[in-house]
Design a protein around this motif. Structure first.
Motif, mmCIF file in Angstrom:
data_model
loop_
_atom_site.group_PDB
_atom_site.id
_atom_site.type_symbol
_atom_site.label_atom_id
_atom_site.label_comp_id
_atom_site.label_asym_id
_atom_site.label_seq_id
_atom_site.Cartn_x
_atom_site.Cartn_y
_atom_site.Cartn_z
ATOM 1 N N PRO A 21 5.190 -1.112 -2.380
ATOM 2 C CA PRO A 21 5.232 -2.579 -2.414
ATOM 3 C C PRO A 21 3.844 -3.157 -2.163
ATOM 4 C CG PRO A 21 7.093 -1.725 -1.180
ATOM 5 C CD PRO A 21 6.208 -0.548 -1.476
ATOM 6 N N GLY A 22 3.445 -4.109 -2.993
ATOM 7 C CA GLY A 22 2.113 -4.670 -2.877
ATOM 8 C C GLY A 22 1.071 -3.924 -3.669
ATOM 9 N N GLY A 23 1.487 -2.838 -4.322
ATOM 10 C CA GLY A 23 0.566 -2.060 -5.137
ATOM 11 C C GLY A 23 0.498 -2.583 -6.560
ATOM 12 N N CYS A 24 0.538 -1.684 -7.534
ATOM 13 C CA CYS A 24 0.417 -2.077 -8.940
ATOM 14 C C CYS A 24 1.799 -2.356 -9.535
ATOM 15 C CB CYS A 24 -0.276 -0.959 -9.724
ATOM 16 S SG CYS A 24 -0.323 -1.249 -11.508
ATOM 17 N N PRO A 25 2.024 -3.564 -10.087
ATOM 18 C CA PRO A 25 3.329 -3.893 -10.669
ATOM 19 C C PRO A 25 3.718 -2.952 -11.814
ATOM 20 C CG PRO A 25 2.029 -5.878 -10.359
ATOM 21 C CD PRO A 25 1.112 -4.718 -10.110
#
Length: 221
Positions: A21-25
Motif C-alpha cells: 500500500p502506498g507503492g506503485c498502483p
C-alpha cells in the motif's frame, strides 16, 4: 557457504515495497495471469542476450527474469489461497534438485550425461504418477519449432520416429538457412508455417499415444 546475498535481499525488499500500500498502483493491480506476457517477453530477451554473448545484457536480462519470479512470489504471499513466498519457492527447488541428483547427494553413480537423464526420467515418473504418457507435461504454449523438437525427443522414447524426416544439414548455419527457406516458401504460398508445424506435431503426438496404448495392451495380455 555464505548465506548473505545483500543484493538479492535488497531486490526482494524493493518488490515488496512497490507492491505494498502506498507503492506503485500498476504493480498493485497485477495478477499472475496479467504478468504472463512479460515473463514470455523477458525470457526471449534473455535468450537473445545469451546468444549475443554480451555480458552486460545477460546481467540485465537475467535480472528481468529474476524480477518476474520475485514478483510472482510476492503476489502469492499476499493472495488468499496461495500464501507462499520466495523462500517456499527456493526450498521446494532445493529439495527437487537434491532428489534429481542422487549421484551427487545420494549413493547412485553416473558417469555420463545420459546416465543423469535416465535418472531424471525415473525420478519424474515416481514424482508424477498421474502422468500416463511421455507427452504429459509438455507446455502447449511453446513455439512450434521448440515443441516439435521436444515431442520428437519424447517420441523416440517409445520407439516412434517421424517417417518423413530427411537427412539434416551438417551444421546449424546450414540448417538455419534451410528452415528460413521453408518459411519463405510457405509465406510466398500464403501458408502459415507455425500452424502447419503444430498440425504435424499433433499428428506425431497421436502416433505416440497410439504406440503407448498398444504397448499397455500388450502388457495387459
Amino acid at each position: 557457504m555464505s548465506a548473505a546475498h545483500p543484493g538479492l535481499d535488497e531486490l526482494i525488499d524493493t518488490v515488496a515495497l512497490l507492491r505494498a500500500p502506498g507503492g506503485c498502483p500498476w504493480d498493485a493491480d497485477q495478477t499472475h495471469e496479467s504478468l504472463v506476457q512479460y515473463l514470455v517477453e523477458e525470457s526471449w530477451e534473455l535468450i537473445d542476450a545469451i546468444e549475443s554473448g554480451n555480458r552486460e545484457e545477460m546481467i540485465e536480462e537475467l535480472g528481468d527474469v529474476l524480477y518476474q519470479v520475485l514478483f510472482h512470489a510476492d503476489l502469492a504471499a499476499h493472495t488468499d489461497g496461495e500464501r507462499f513466498d520466495i523462500d517456499d519457492v527456493a526450498r521446494h527447488m532445493t529439495a527437487k534438485m537434491v532428489s534429481r541428483h542422487p549421484h551427487v547427494f545420494g549413493d547412485r553413480e553416473a558417469e555420463t550425461a545420459a546416465d543423469v537423464v535416465a535418472f531424471w526420467d525415473e525420478l519424474k515418473a515416481d514424482e508424477k504418477p498421474h502422468r500416463t504418457s511421455v507427452l504429459d507435461g509438455i507446455p502447449r504454449g511453446m513455439p512450434a519449432l521448440a515443441l516439435a523438437q521436444k515431442v520428437l525427443g519424447k517420441a523416440e522414447k517409445v520407439g516412434v520416429t517421424d517417417a518423413s524426416a530427411q537427412v539434416a544439414p551438417a551444421t546449424e548455419d546450414e540448417l538455419g538457412r534451410v528452415l528460413l527457406g521453408l518459411v519463405a516458401s510457405a509465406r510466398s504460398q500464403g501458408l502459415d508455417a507455425e500452424r502447419a508445424l503444430r498440425t504435424a506435431v499433433r499428428g506425431l503426438e497421436d502416433e505416440v499415444r497410439a504406440a503407448e496404448e498398444s504397448r499397455a495392451a500388450s502388457r495387459a495380455d
